[in-house]
Scaffold this motif. Structure first.
Motif, PDB file in Angstrom:
ATOM      1  N   LEU A  92     -28.395  13.818  -2.141  1.00  0.00           N
ATOM      2  CA  LEU A  92     -27.840  13.557  -3.889  1.00  0.00           C
ATOM      3  C   LEU A  92     -28.496  12.909  -4.348  1.00  0.00           C
ATOM      4  O   LEU A  92     -28.766  13.440  -5.505  1.00  0.00           O
ATOM      5  N   ALA A  93     -28.682  11.748  -4.281  1.00  0.00           N
ATOM      6  CA  ALA A  93     -29.577  10.506  -5.138  1.00  0.00           C
ATOM      7  C   ALA A  93     -31.403  11.504  -5.315  1.00  0.00           C
ATOM      8  O   ALA A  93     -31.464  11.237  -6.553  1.00  0.00           O
ATOM      9  N   THR A  94     -31.333  11.585  -4.204  1.00  0.00           N
ATOM     10  CA  THR A  94     -32.774  12.547  -4.338  1.00  0.00           C
ATOM     11  C   THR A  94     -32.985  13.628  -5.550  1.00  0.00           C
ATOM     12  O   THR A  94     -33.732  13.509  -6.054  1.00  0.00           O
ATOM     13  N   LEU A  95     -31.651  14.622  -5.425  1.00  0.00           N
ATOM     14  CA  LEU A  95     -31.715  15.637  -6.114  1.00  0.00           C
ATOM     15  C   LEU A  95     -32.003  15.270  -7.371  1.00  0.00           C
ATOM     16  O   LEU A  95     -32.009  15.806  -8.444  1.00  0.00           O
ATOM     17  N   ASN A  96     -30.859  14.405  -7.314  1.00  0.00           N
ATOM     18  CA  ASN A  96     -30.269  13.654  -8.823  1.00  0.00           C
ATOM     19  C   ASN A  96     -31.103  13.341  -9.882  1.00  0.00           C
ATOM     20  O   ASN A  96     -31.143  13.057 -11.268  1.00  0.00           O
ATOM     21  N   SER A  97     -31.968  12.343  -9.013  1.00  0.00           N
ATOM     22  CA  SER A  97     -33.445  11.665  -9.897  1.00  0.00           C
ATOM     23  C   SER A  97     -34.806  12.539  -9.757  1.00  0.00           C
ATOM     24  O   SER A  97     -35.954  11.707 -10.081  1.00  0.00           O
ATOM     25  N   CYS A  98     -34.381  14.016  -9.523  1.00  0.00           N
ATOM     26  CA  CYS A  98     -35.198  14.525  -9.038  1.00  0.00           C
ATOM     27  C   CYS A  98     -36.339  14.707 -10.782  1.00  0.00           C
ATOM     28  O   CYS A  98     -35.444  15.412 -11.413  1.00  0.00           O
ATOM     29  N   SER A  99     -37.451  14.532 -10.588  1.00  0.00           N
ATOM     30  CA  SER A  99     -38.292  14.475 -11.912  1.00  0.00           C
ATOM     31  C   SER A  99     -38.596  15.491 -12.762  1.00  0.00           C
ATOM     32  O   SER A  99     -38.675  16.233 -14.075  1.00  0.00           O
TER      33      SER A  99
END
Length: 264
Positions: A92-99
């Protein structure tokens, strides 16, 4: 063997990620969580990718946790459960922080962790018949791992209601509380709306969009202090002197399209 996740990138640099466990309503298990985290990470690092679209196959967007996965977790030790929950949290963090700009196309039922996925995306479009629920308390659980993203999307007041009641709500209510932005009569219409969104996104500078996403994350909830004002002034000053800033201003003055602009 059917792939649990489908990823494609078109010639504009628009990546489409499709949850592909339609037989179990695209529910999460260890494999799907790993594949999602890996896909979002790779797309974030791929300079050719301009935007990411996330959707589901079949009748549902995502029913949340797979029943067999939850049954297995019930026999885990507390340490094993912590490690398991962190894998979901990392995804979820990877998706949320996707640039890159991210768009969720919600094609049907969206429960539990599926609501978390939607909350992590920048833009969300749902079909009219989509249903939503944060149903964890009915299983004796809480929506803990997804809570930072869901509360950021719908606010504390709505979260109190739906975390506690676990009631189902429709697309109109999802839009009212801020979970989604647009409602489409059909899946085809939802993709048409996404096409319009992508046309706007592809007209923007990729680096500026990356910095704009970070700007929101860094500014939200902060008191407006001299330090914050100085920080934001520094950010716009850096943008004005960047290659993109110079190209954008030059294109505007010369009445031409900037180098990054693409037709959707």
């Amino acid at each position: 063997m059917v792939d649990t996740l489908l990823t494609s990138i078109d010639d504009r640099g628009v990546a489409t990620v499709t949850l592909n466990r339609a037989d179990v309503h695209n529910a999460f298990n260890d494999d799907l969580i790993w594949e999602l985290n890996n896909a979002f990470s790779k797309l974030d690092k791929d300079d050719s990718v301009r935007a990411v679209v996330l959707t589901g196959s079949g009748k549902s967007f995502s029913a949340g946790a797979d029943l067999n996965w939850m049954k297995a977790a019930a026999s885990y030790t507390e340490k094993q459960n912590m490690e398991d929950a962190m894998r979901l949290s990392d995804m979820l963090a990877t998706l949320n922080s996707c640039s890159k700009p991210t768009i969720a196309i919600v094609n049907g039922a969206t429960f539990g962790g599926g609501v978390g996925l939607v909350s992590c995306c920048d833009i969300a479009i749902a079909v009219e018949g989509a249903k939503f629920s944060l149903s964890e308390v009915r299983l004796g659980l809480t929506p803990a791992t997804i809570s930072p993203y869901v509360v950021a999307a719908i606010g504390e007041r709505a979260a109190r209601r739906y975390f506690l009641s676990a009631e189902r709500f429709d697309s109109a209510e999802a839009r009212r509380i801020g979970l989604i932005h647009e409602i489409a009569p059909s899946l085809q219409d939802a993709f048409s709306l996404a096409h319009v969104m992508l046309k706007n996104i592809l007209a923007g500078a990729p680096g500026a969009q990356r910095d704009a996403k970070k700007l929101v994350a860094d500014v939200v909830g902060r008191e407006i202090t001299p330090e914050l004002r100085a920080d934001t002034a520094n950010r716009i000053a850096a943008r004005r002197t960047s290659d993109e800033g110079r190209e954008g201003l030059g294109a505007f003055l010369e009445k031409r399209q900037p180098a990054w602009s693409l037709d959707a």
